[in-house]
Motif scaffolding. Structure first.
Motif, PDB file in Angstrom:
ATOM      1  N   GLU A 226     -32.604  18.506 -14.806  1.00  0.00           N
ATOM      2  CA  GLU A 226     -32.520  16.979 -14.155  1.00  0.00           C
ATOM      3  C   GLU A 226     -33.878  16.335 -14.622  1.00  0.00           C
ATOM      4  N   PHE A 227     -33.852  15.127 -14.765  1.00  0.00           N
ATOM      5  CA  PHE A 227     -34.886  14.496 -14.502  1.00  0.00           C
ATOM      6  C   PHE A 227     -35.875  14.348 -13.341  1.00  0.00           C
ATOM      7  N   HIS A 228     -36.975  14.756 -13.524  1.00  0.00           N
ATOM      8  CA  HIS A 228     -38.021  14.604 -12.358  1.00  0.00           C
ATOM      9  C   HIS A 228     -39.203  13.488 -12.859  1.00  0.00           C
ATOM     10  N   SER A 229     -39.671  12.898 -11.744  1.00  0.00           N
ATOM     11  CA  SER A 229     -40.594  11.768 -12.115  1.00  0.00           C
ATOM     12  C   SER A 229     -41.780  11.959 -10.900  1.00  0.00           C
TER      13      SER A 229
ATOM     14  N   GLN B  49     -41.496  27.902 -25.855  1.00  0.00           N
ATOM     15  CA  GLN B  49     -40.052  28.094 -26.254  1.00  0.00           C
ATOM     16  C   GLN B  49     -39.368  26.860 -25.567  1.00  0.00           C
ATOM     17  N   GLY B  50     -38.297  26.267 -26.331  1.00  0.00           N
ATOM     18  CA  GLY B  50     -37.608  25.138 -25.933  1.00  0.00           C
ATOM     19  C   GLY B  50     -38.414  23.899 -26.257  1.00  0.00           C
ATOM     20  N   SER B  51     -37.758  23.044 -25.364  1.00  0.00           N
ATOM     21  CA  SER B  51     -38.538  21.527 -25.637  1.00  0.00           C
ATOM     22  C   SER B  51     -38.387  20.797 -24.470  1.00  0.00           C
ATOM     23  N   LEU B  52     -39.157  19.646 -24.477  1.00  0.00           N
ATOM     24  CA  LEU B  52     -39.117  18.789 -23.015  1.00  0.00           C
ATOM     25  C   LEU B  52     -38.828  17.263 -23.525  1.00  0.00           C
ATOM     26  N   ASP B  53     -38.211  16.720 -22.847  1.00  0.00           N
ATOM     27  CA  ASP B  53     -38.098  15.294 -23.119  1.00  0.00           C
ATOM     28  C   ASP B  53     -38.996  14.551 -22.064  1.00  0.00           C
ATOM     29  N   ILE B  54     -39.875  13.757 -22.602  1.00  0.00           N
ATOM     30  CA  ILE B  54     -40.823  13.003 -21.663  1.00  0.00           C
ATOM     31  C   ILE B  54     -40.813  11.577 -21.726  1.00  0.00           C
ATOM     32  N   GLN B  55     -40.902  10.929 -20.816  1.00  0.00           N
ATOM     33  CA  GLN B  55     -40.528   9.289 -20.610  1.00  0.00           C
ATOM     34  C   GLN B  55     -41.862   8.988 -19.965  1.00  0.00           C
ATOM     35  N   THR B  56     -42.526   7.984 -20.798  1.00  0.00           N
ATOM     36  CA  THR B  56     -43.705   7.083 -19.838  1.00  0.00           C
ATOM     37  C   THR B  56     -43.383   5.642 -19.720  1.00  0.00           C
ATOM     38  N   LYS B  57     -44.116   4.712 -19.423  1.00  0.00           N
ATOM     39  CA  LYS B  57     -43.841   3.438 -19.329  1.00  0.00           C
ATOM     40  C   LYS B  57     -43.731   2.853 -20.598  1.00  0.00           C
ATOM     41  N   TRP B  58     -44.695   3.588 -21.705  1.00  0.00           N
ATOM     42  CA  TRP B  58     -44.536   3.210 -22.981  1.00  0.00           C
ATOM     43  C   TRP B  58     -44.057   4.063 -24.150  1.00  0.00           C
ATOM     44  N   GLN B  59     -43.798   5.211 -23.705  1.00  0.00           N
ATOM     45  CA  GLN B  59     -43.221   6.272 -24.600  1.00  0.00           C
ATOM     46  C   GLN B  59     -42.032   7.170 -24.264  1.00  0.00           C
ATOM     47  N   GLU B  60     -41.365   7.380 -25.161  1.00  0.00           N
ATOM     48  CA  GLU B  60     -40.465   8.481 -25.029  1.00  0.00           C
ATOM     49  C   GLU B  60     -40.484   9.432 -26.205  1.00  0.00           C
ATOM     50  N   LEU B  61     -40.435  10.813 -25.962  1.00  0.00           N
ATOM     51  CA  LEU B  61     -40.657  11.418 -26.807  1.00  0.00           C
ATOM     52  C   LEU B  61     -39.981  12.934 -26.496  1.00  0.00           C
ATOM     53  N   HIS B  62     -39.773  13.750 -27.413  1.00  0.00           N
ATOM     54  CA  HIS B  62     -39.134  14.989 -27.687  1.00  0.00           C
ATOM     55  C   HIS B  62     -40.172  16.128 -28.018  1.00  0.00           C
TER      56      HIS B  62
ATOM     57  N   ASP C 194     -47.357   7.558 -14.791  1.00  0.00           N
ATOM     58  CA  ASP C 194     -46.167   7.785 -14.341  1.00  0.00           C
ATOM     59  C   ASP C 194     -45.306   8.467 -15.501  1.00  0.00           C
ATOM     60  N   HIS C 195     -44.391   9.551 -15.100  1.00  0.00           N
ATOM     61  CA  HIS C 195     -43.748  10.175 -16.153  1.00  0.00           C
ATOM     62  C   HIS C 195     -42.533  10.693 -15.506  1.00  0.00           C
ATOM     63  N   GLN C 196     -41.569  10.764 -16.401  1.00  0.00           N
ATOM     64  CA  GLN C 196     -40.180  11.605 -16.250  1.00  0.00           C
ATOM     65  C   GLN C 196     -40.017  12.787 -17.237  1.00  0.00           C
ATOM     66  N   TYR C 197     -39.721  13.542 -16.728  1.00  0.00           N
ATOM     67  CA  TYR C 197     -39.427  14.750 -17.820  1.00  0.00           C
ATOM     68  C   TYR C 197     -38.240  15.764 -17.451  1.00  0.00           C
ATOM     69  N   ARG C 198     -37.701  16.457 -18.458  1.00  0.00           N
ATOM     70  CA  ARG C 198     -36.701  17.435 -18.200  1.00  0.00           C
ATOM     71  C   ARG C 198     -36.584  18.102 -19.471  1.00  0.00           C
TER      72      ARG C 198
END
Length: 230
Positions: free
Chosen positions: A14-17, A30-43, A57-61
């Protein structure tokens, strides 16, 4: 938070912010993380690491089985205004990750962890960004702003502002400066014709190269060569 923290963590699907008042390094084990900030989206995958500055501020899952080595660094250990950094895990960063893993398993030795955290922040200041590395490899070719923004996982509308804040000039000016230095070098160290130099620097023809050179140096490349060579 007033102390350095280094520990292993796992994340859910689940996305947490949130945001935090300290800087944070993330090293995937191990594994990967999806991260979103105001100006970035990365895997974020195990071949890279990521620095997230304070109050971002960032969201991650994570959508797979995962484990991350996390280094939380208080403000008083951090350099000045440093933005987020997405970095390839080269040999030095792999070594740093190994040392951090050792310290994470030895919580009694606080001074070693503090010293290592200070080294990491110094390394952060010295690290060049992926788009800068790309510019230095390809500055004699056409470079699209969208390509550079994608390398940093920034939205193109933000990349130029980020670049100017970090380097004191626009991407276009930075690239022009590199090309101009190379033009100077070729004019003074070779006997190449203007056509060959213009081709080497990625211009369509010698006329466009000459116009560009005059705009920056105030004289033609032929005059510059005669003047500098005496």
């Amino acid at each position: 938070m007033e102390r350095v923290v280094c520990e292993k963590r796992s994340y859910s699907k689940e996305f947490h912010s949130h945001q935090h008042e300290f800087g944070q390094f993330l090293f995937p084990l191990q594994g990967s993380l999806d991260i979103q900030t105001k100006w970035q989206e990365l895997h974020l995958d195990p071949d890279h690491c990521f620095y997230l500055p304070p109050m971002s501020d960032h969201q991650y899952r994570s959508m797979d089985r995962n484990e991350f080595l996390i280094l939380d660094i208080p403000l008083n250990y951090l350099p000045g205004d440093t933005g987020s950094m997405y970095m390839q895990l080269d040999e030095q960063w792999v070594s740093i990750r190994y040392l951090l893993l050792e310290e994470a398993g030895n919580p009694e030795n606080r001074m070693s962890l503090i010293s290592l955290a200070r080294y990491v922040t110094t390394k952060l200041q010295q690290s060049s960004s992926p788009s800068i590395d790309y510019i230095h490899r390809h500055f004699m070719e056409p470079i699209r702003l969208e390509t550079l923004a994608e390398l940093e996982h920034y939205h193109p509308s933000y990349y130029s502002a980020w670049f100017k804040k970090k380097h004191g000039k626009s991407p276009k000016a930075y690239i022009s400066e590199l090309r101009l230095k190379e033009a100077d070098h070729l004019l003074l160290s070779t006997e190449w014709s203007m056509s060959r130099i213009s081709e080497e620097l990625g211009f369509e023809n010698s006329s466009s190269f000459t116009r560009w050179f005059v705009r920056h140096r105030g004289i033609s490349p032929q005059q510059y060569r005669i003047l500098k060579k005496g």
